[in-house]
Design an enzyme around this catalytic site. Structure first.
Site, PDB file in Angstrom:
ATOM      1  N   ASP A  37     -40.558 -21.898 -39.016  1.00 12.60           N
ATOM      2  CA  ASP A  37     -40.692 -23.253 -40.212  1.00 12.60           C
ATOM      3  C   ASP A  37     -41.703 -22.829 -41.090  1.00 12.60           C
ATOM      4  O   ASP A  37     -42.974 -22.549 -40.676  1.00 12.60           O
ATOM      5  CB  ASP A  37     -41.127 -24.353 -39.491  1.00 12.60           C
ATOM      6  CG  ASP A  37     -40.419 -24.698 -38.416  1.00 12.60           C
ATOM      7  OD1 ASP A  37     -39.395 -24.225 -37.830  1.00 12.60           O
ATOM      8  OD2 ASP A  37     -40.592 -25.783 -37.928  1.00 12.60           O
ATOM      9  N   GLU A 214     -35.949 -32.902 -35.984  1.00 12.08           N
ATOM     10  CA  GLU A 214     -37.116 -32.128 -36.156  1.00 12.08           C
ATOM     11  C   GLU A 214     -37.500 -32.229 -37.685  1.00 12.08           C
ATOM     12  O   GLU A 214     -36.607 -32.331 -38.605  1.00 12.08           O
ATOM     13  CB  GLU A 214     -37.052 -30.474 -35.751  1.00 12.08           C
ATOM     14  CG  GLU A 214     -36.970 -30.716 -34.095  1.00 12.08           C
ATOM     15  CD  GLU A 214     -36.978 -29.206 -33.711  1.00 12.08           C
ATOM     16  OE1 GLU A 214     -37.384 -28.775 -32.847  1.00 12.08           O
ATOM     17  OE2 GLU A 214     -36.354 -28.337 -34.272  1.00 12.08           O
TER      18      GLU A 214
HETATM   19  C1  FRU Z   1     -38.675 -26.594 -35.684  1.00 14.91           C
HETATM   20  C2  FRU Z   1     -39.706 -26.708 -34.543  1.00 14.91           C
HETATM   21  C3  FRU Z   1     -40.633 -27.851 -34.739  1.00 14.91           C
HETATM   22  C4  FRU Z   1     -41.829 -27.450 -34.106  1.00 14.91           C
HETATM   23  C5  FRU Z   1     -41.978 -25.864 -34.341  1.00 14.91           C
HETATM   24  C6  FRU Z   1     -42.556 -25.115 -33.374  1.00 14.91           C
HETATM   25  O1  FRU Z   1     -38.049 -25.278 -35.854  1.00 14.91           O
HETATM   26  O2  FRU Z   1     -39.020 -26.589 -33.193  1.00 14.91           O
HETATM   27  O3  FRU Z   1     -40.232 -29.123 -34.371  1.00 14.91           O
HETATM   28  O4  FRU Z   1     -43.044 -28.117 -34.684  1.00 14.91           O
HETATM   29  O5  FRU Z   1     -40.881 -25.400 -34.658  1.00 14.91           O
HETATM   30  O6  FRU Z   1     -42.641 -23.687 -33.873  1.00 14.91           O
END
Ligand code: FRU
Length: 497
Positions: A37, A214
């Site tokens: 992300d 998320e």
């Molecule tokens: C989304 C996620 C988030 C988390 C991050 C961990 O892709 O799963 O929810 O904070 O990636 O790398």
């Protein structure tokens, strides 16, 4: 001994073959190792900041820390040292705001990062760090966590993450959206000082509930051709295709406390109809109140198997979003930002108008790009064509191609990467599409090809498709096709990078 060394060098070369022909030119990817992300997107003192979920030590997910890159034009990114490294906890996704009025007491215009601390899968809570040197160095707040237990829970939760913050002027509050992923719940909290937070409300169990929620982001988005705005809640979860992650959004009103969905609770709205669009959030403080989002261009279904090396993972282009009035109500429209579209580096190489084409190679000649990064703006009017579109990333020495097509009778725009090059993983090759009506009998596409990705924006951003592809080096040929009759190419305009 010598033989062993030679063998070792040989084997490590095979294992570590680099893939510069897939390194994107106008999209951000880290020099080395893993990213997922984008985090902490913010415009501050002339720089666009892109922090990102990063494993500084490997090309798979792990050691989660915030990598960092900056840009002055949203096109060229300079990678800086890791900004917020893991310590006893992983640094998961979150945001950065600029504290203009020094509400937190770290100094006027301090950059404040609020992110999830993940205790190696055992629990998650929200932490704060700040920077007073334009994001170059960060101090973790001594009194972390700032939220340990979500409202409604008695103990810390295993899944409670991805805070995103806005400044809400009418109530003079910072507002945080944060999710309880497996409860399909976004919670809103308010704060005067970024450190103490009070619960406001829940928004839960609406829209698509097939995959956990998320990366929420609440944004006030301008309505096209008006001075009005409406609120959008972005959620990363399931996309339009069963079992593939993607993004959905809700349109509604936010009164400083509650988010109210303007559509029925079971209305499902998707941000993008490709396979590689996830975790997009807006830049905080973009000039002129523009709403600019940027996402991770990959999919959890195969992200760790992508064949690029020595990096794995890249971001999408930054997109300017607006709401458009449609018969069904307000809907998102997206386009690459003007910084990308109007960059002086594009060289216009071809412009043609009013061509009637027919057949698999409709123009009778195969076009060849001089570059692996190019932009096609094309408008079609199907005369008696049943199906038309473009075949991209071709090469004379193999039969690979990636197809973007439109089926007139099904009113489906489709993307076909069944045979686009490296197959990556079983889940990767795909042929899929989405329902899309033509606009006054025409279909207008803006396509950005950048080595290992194709982003397609249709009918002025009403429909987008973001996809990775891994063609063989030198796959620069492309064609226009039309089946079952003629299609008129109203205009086609090609620029190369
Ligand atoms: C989304 C996620 C988030 C988390 C991050 C961990 O892709 O799963 O929810 O904070 O990636 O790398």
């Amino acid at each position: 001994m010598k033989k062993i060394i030679v063998l070792f060098v040989f084997i490590s070369n095979i294992v570590l073959a680099q893939t510069p022909h897939w390194r994107p030119t106008i999209h951000f990817s880290p020099q080395k190792n893993w990213t997922n992300d984008p985090n902490g997107l913010v415009f501050h003192e002339g720089e666009w900041h892109l922090f990102f979920q990063h494993n500084p030590e490997g090309d798979r997910w792990g050691n989660m820390s915030w990598g960092h890159a900056v840009s002055t034009d949203l096109v060229n990114w300079q990678e800086l040292p890791v900004a917020i490294p893991q310590d006893s906890v992983w640094i998961f996704s979150g945001c950065v705001v600029v504290d203009k009025n020094n509400t937190a007491g770290f100094g006027a215009n301090a950059m404040v990062a609020i992110y999830t601390a993940d205790y190696h899968g055992k629990k998650e809570n929200q932490h704060l760090a700040y920077s007073t040197d334009k994001g170059r160095t960060w101090t973790k707040y001594a009194k972390n966590p700032i939220i340990a237990i979500p409202y409604g829970s008695k103990v810390p939760e295993k899944d409670f993450r991805d805070p995103n913050i806005i400044w809400h002027e009418p109530t003079k509050n910072w507002i945080m959206s944060v999710v309880l992923p497996k409860q399909f719940k976004t919670q809103f909290y308010a704060s005067k000082d970024l450190k103490n937070w009070t619960f406001l409300s829940d928004f839960a169990k609406q829209g698509d509930l097939q995959k956990m929620w998320e990366c929420p982001a609440l944004i006030e988005v301008p309505i096209e051709n008006s001075n009005a705005t409406a609120w959008v809640l972005l959620i990363s979860s399931n996309g339009p295709y069963q079992d593939y992650v993607g993004m959905q959004y809700f349109v509604g009103e936010f009164d400083g406390k509650n988010f109210k969905n303007s559509n029925s609770a079971d209305t499902k709205l998707y941000v993008d109809f490709g396979r590689d669009y996830y975790a997009a959030v807006p830049f905080y403080d973009a000039p002129d109140k523009r709403k600019i989002t940027l996402g991770w261009m990959s999919s959890w279904q195969y992200a760790e198997k992508l064949p690029s090396n020595p990096w794995r993972g890249q971001m999408t282009l930054p997109r300017e979003i607006v709401l458009r009035r449609t018969q069904d109500g307000l809907r998102l429209a997206q386009k690459p930002t003007k910084e990308v579209l109007e960059s002086k580096t594009w060289k216009n190489v071809m412009f043609l108008e009013n061509l009637n084409v027919e057949g698999e190679d409709g123009m009778g000649i195969t076009m060849r790009s001089h570059s692996d990064t190019y932009k096609i703006e094309i408008e079609f009017e199907p005369l008696d064509s049943k199906e038309f579109g473009l075949k991209l990333l071709k090469k004379t020495t193999n039969n690979n191609e990636t197809i973007i097509g439109y089926s007139v009778s099904n009113e489906q725009l489709y993307f076909n990467r069944m045979n686009s090059g490296d197959r990556v993983a079983d889940e990767f090759p795909a042929f899929y599409g989405g329902y899309l009506k033509m606009n006054k009998g025409r279909l207008k596409m803006l396509i950005l090809v950048d080595k290992s990705s194709i982003e397609t924006f249709v009918n002025d951003g009403e429909f987008t498709m973001t996809n990775l592809v891994f063609p063989e080096e030198g796959s620069r040929d492309w064609q226009i096709f039309s089946r079952g009759g003629k299609v008129k190419v109203v205009s086609v305009n090609i620029s190369e990078w």
